[in-house]
Write a protein that holds these residues in place. Structure first.
Motif, PDB file in Angstrom:
ATOM      1  N   LEU A 215       0.748  -1.225   0.215  1.00 44.15           N
ATOM      2  CA  LEU A 215      -0.008  -0.168   0.171  1.00 44.15           C
ATOM      3  C   LEU A 215       1.034   1.383  -0.032  1.00 44.15           C
ATOM      4  CD1 LEU A 215      -2.774  -0.820   2.411  1.00 44.15           C
ATOM      5  CD2 LEU A 215      -2.915  -0.734   0.134  1.00 44.15           C
ATOM      6  N   ILE A 216       1.990   0.987   0.223  1.00 47.81           N
ATOM      7  CA  ILE A 216       3.039   2.229   0.334  1.00 47.81           C
ATOM      8  C   ILE A 216       3.136   3.190  -1.101  1.00 47.81           C
ATOM      9  CG2 ILE A 216       5.428   3.066   0.745  1.00 47.81           C
ATOM     10  CD1 ILE A 216       5.848   0.926   2.909  1.00 47.81           C
ATOM     11  N   PRO A 217       3.098   2.393  -2.202  1.00 50.89           N
ATOM     12  CA  PRO A 217       3.161   3.231  -3.499  1.00 50.89           C
ATOM     13  C   PRO A 217       1.912   3.927  -3.472  1.00 50.89           C
ATOM     14  CG  PRO A 217       4.202   1.123  -3.565  1.00 50.89           C
ATOM     15  CD  PRO A 217       3.667   1.347  -2.366  1.00 50.89           C
ATOM     16  N   LEU A 218       0.744   3.219  -3.354  1.00 48.73           N
ATOM     17  CA  LEU A 218      -0.666   3.864  -3.558  1.00 48.73           C
ATOM     18  C   LEU A 218      -0.823   5.003  -2.447  1.00 48.73           C
ATOM     19  CD1 LEU A 218      -2.886   0.553  -3.813  1.00 48.73           C
ATOM     20  CD2 LEU A 218      -1.633   2.082  -5.801  1.00 48.73           C
ATOM     21  N   VAL A 219      -0.390   4.816  -1.347  1.00 49.93           N
ATOM     22  CA  VAL A 219      -0.632   6.102  -0.225  1.00 49.93           C
ATOM     23  C   VAL A 219       0.116   7.120  -0.759  1.00 49.93           C
ATOM     24  CG1 VAL A 219      -0.238   6.544   2.057  1.00 49.93           C
ATOM     25  CG2 VAL A 219      -1.047   4.596   1.604  1.00 49.93           C
ATOM     26  N   THR A 220       1.623   7.109  -1.166  1.00 49.20           N
ATOM     27  CA  THR A 220       2.275   7.967  -1.506  1.00 49.20           C
ATOM     28  C   THR A 220       1.570   8.727  -2.919  1.00 49.20           C
ATOM     29  OG1 THR A 220       4.232   6.624  -1.085  1.00 49.20           O
ATOM     30  CG2 THR A 220       4.584   8.568  -2.615  1.00 49.20           C
ATOM     31  N   ILE A 221       1.169   8.087  -3.868  1.00 48.57           N
ATOM     32  CA  ILE A 221       0.455   8.693  -5.096  1.00 48.57           C
ATOM     33  C   ILE A 221      -0.763   9.325  -4.477  1.00 48.57           C
ATOM     34  CG2 ILE A 221      -0.852   8.298  -6.913  1.00 48.57           C
ATOM     35  CD1 ILE A 221       0.925   5.893  -7.876  1.00 48.57           C
ATOM     36  N   GLY A 222      -1.524   8.799  -3.716  1.00 44.51           N
ATOM     37  CA  GLY A 222      -2.682   9.734  -3.084  1.00 44.51           C
ATOM     38  C   GLY A 222      -2.342  10.878  -2.354  1.00 44.51           C
ATOM     39  N   VAL A 223      -1.015  10.813  -1.548  1.00 46.23           N
ATOM     40  CA  VAL A 223      -0.834  12.103  -0.956  1.00 46.23           C
ATOM     41  C   VAL A 223      -0.245  13.024  -2.231  1.00 46.23           C
ATOM     42  CG1 VAL A 223       0.974  13.103   0.654  1.00 46.23           C
ATOM     43  CG2 VAL A 223      -0.240  11.116   1.039  1.00 46.23           C
ATOM     44  N   ALA A 224       0.492  12.575  -3.070  1.00 48.23           N
ATOM     45  CA  ALA A 224       1.101  13.430  -4.082  1.00 48.23           C
ATOM     46  C   ALA A 224       0.081  14.073  -4.834  1.00 48.23           C
ATOM     47  CB  ALA A 224       2.025  12.505  -5.081  1.00 48.23           C
ATOM     48  N   TYR A 225      -1.015  13.557  -5.181  1.00 47.00           N
ATOM     49  CA  TYR A 225      -2.132  14.104  -6.131  1.00 47.00           C
ATOM     50  C   TYR A 225      -2.630  15.492  -5.489  1.00 47.00           C
ATOM     51  CZ  TYR A 225      -6.493  14.617  -8.645  1.00 47.00           C
ATOM     52  OH  TYR A 225      -7.372  15.241  -9.666  1.00 47.00           O
ATOM     53  N   PRO A 226      -3.136  15.586  -4.241  1.00 49.35           N
ATOM     54  CA  PRO A 226      -3.554  16.874  -4.041  1.00 49.35           C
ATOM     55  C   PRO A 226      -2.711  17.764  -3.965  1.00 49.35           C
ATOM     56  CG  PRO A 226      -3.629  15.465  -2.080  1.00 49.35           C
ATOM     57  CD  PRO A 226      -3.184  14.776  -3.423  1.00 49.35           C
ATOM     58  N   LEU A 227      -1.158  17.617  -3.456  1.00 54.46           N
ATOM     59  CA  LEU A 227      -0.050  18.503  -3.348  1.00 54.46           C
ATOM     60  C   LEU A 227       0.313  19.072  -4.515  1.00 54.46           C
ATOM     61  CD1 LEU A 227       1.930  16.863  -0.506  1.00 54.46           C
ATOM     62  CD2 LEU A 227       0.235  18.592  -0.292  1.00 54.46           C
ATOM     63  N   MET A 228       0.411  18.054  -5.391  1.00 55.65           N
ATOM     64  CA  MET A 228       0.983  18.718  -6.848  1.00 55.65           C
ATOM     65  C   MET A 228      -0.332  19.358  -7.679  1.00 55.65           C
ATOM     66  SD  MET A 228       3.161  15.111  -7.960  1.00 55.65           S
ATOM     67  CE  MET A 228       3.659  15.865  -9.466  1.00 55.65           C
TER      68      MET A 228
END
Length: 273
Positions: A215-228
């Motif tokens: 789940l680490i890559p998915l969580v990282t992508i999920g956090v990156a989306y709103p910030l970016m």
């Protein structure tokens, strides 16, 4: 986003390898990320608000161009000469002003709408001038002065109309200030560096804290989306005149609306006694 997700997958693989082979844990404490994330969010929101202020100011300025164009047309038709030639030429110059402002802000030559109003020869003269809105404003001032000198417009009406004309130049000048003064580049660079470092360190903080390591890559992508996304929104709103921006101002519709309004005034004035 995919790059950060791929990096998180590499971190997860290396963590499992080092933990099995060397009994070394690559994970770091997650508590500081709460503070760092809050600070990063505030910086991104501040930048987004700054960009939105530029977008909204530009919209208000173009609202002013709409109002001043209508007022100028009403003044000229109500208190200016009654000759059809003067009135038609005056309205055409008022109607073409927003079109040349739009082209000037987009760094484009005048389009077919300008040619349809003024003809090819006059359009080429405008394009050859140093500043198209100034050229149009000068022609409007010429017509007002002509009406005053021929005593077909009284002094008070002339002053009021010239004030409206000058305010049009003030509005386009303010739009040019927005266009030529972007947000400080160093501010953008620092925020993006901060953002990249946060997203690169995030997978290390997520190690051994989720039910599944995958789940680490998915969580990282999920956090990156709103910030970016917040960072991209700031970029989108920074230049409200560029057609490359999804949220650019509808300058074509605004210019067409002004043209229709002032032409309609000319038709209404001809029906008056």
């Amino acid at each position: 986003m995919l790059a950060f997700g791929l990096f998180a997958s590499v971190v997860q693989f290396l963590s499992n390898y080092f933990l099995r082979r060397y009994h070394f844990d690559l994970g770091i404490a997650a508590n500081p990320f709460e503070i760092v994330g809050a600070v990063l969010g505030l910086l991104l929101i501040f930048r987004t608000n700054s960009s939105y202020d530029r977008w909204w100011e530009a919209r208000k300025l173009w609202g002013g161009i709409v109002n001043q164009s209508r007022n100028l047309a009403i003044n000229g038709l109500s208190y200016g000469p009654q000759e059809p030639e003067w009135r038609e030429e005056f309205i055409r110059w008022v109607a073409v002003f927003p079109h040349v402002c739009r082209a000037n802000l987009r760094l484009e030559p005048p389009d077919e709408k300008v040619v349809a109003l003024m003809g090819k020869e006059v359009t080429e003269q405008m394009w050859a001038s140093n500043h198209m809105p100034n050229y149009v404003s000068f022609q409007i001032a010429r017509l007002l002065r002509q009406a005053l000198q021929e005593k077909k417009m009284d002094q008070f009406a002339f002053v009021q109309a010239d004030v409206q004309r000058a305010q049009l130049i003030d509005h386009i000048g303010a739009c040019e200030r927005i266009l030529k003064t972007p947000l400080p580049l160093v501010y953008v660079i620092k925020i993006r560096r901060y953002l990249v470092l946060f997203l690169l360190a995030l997978p290390f903080a997520l190690l051994h804290r989720l039910e599944s390591e995958w789940l680490i890559p998915l969580v990282t992508i999920g956090v990156a989306y709103p910030l970016m996304s917040l960072d991209q929104i700031g970029v989108e709103l920074q230049n409200p005149f560029s057609q490359k921006s999804l949220s650019h101002l509808p300058l074509d519709d605004i210019s067409d609306n002004i043209e229709r309004n002032v032409k309609a005034l000319l038709g209404q004035a001809e029906l008056l006694p």
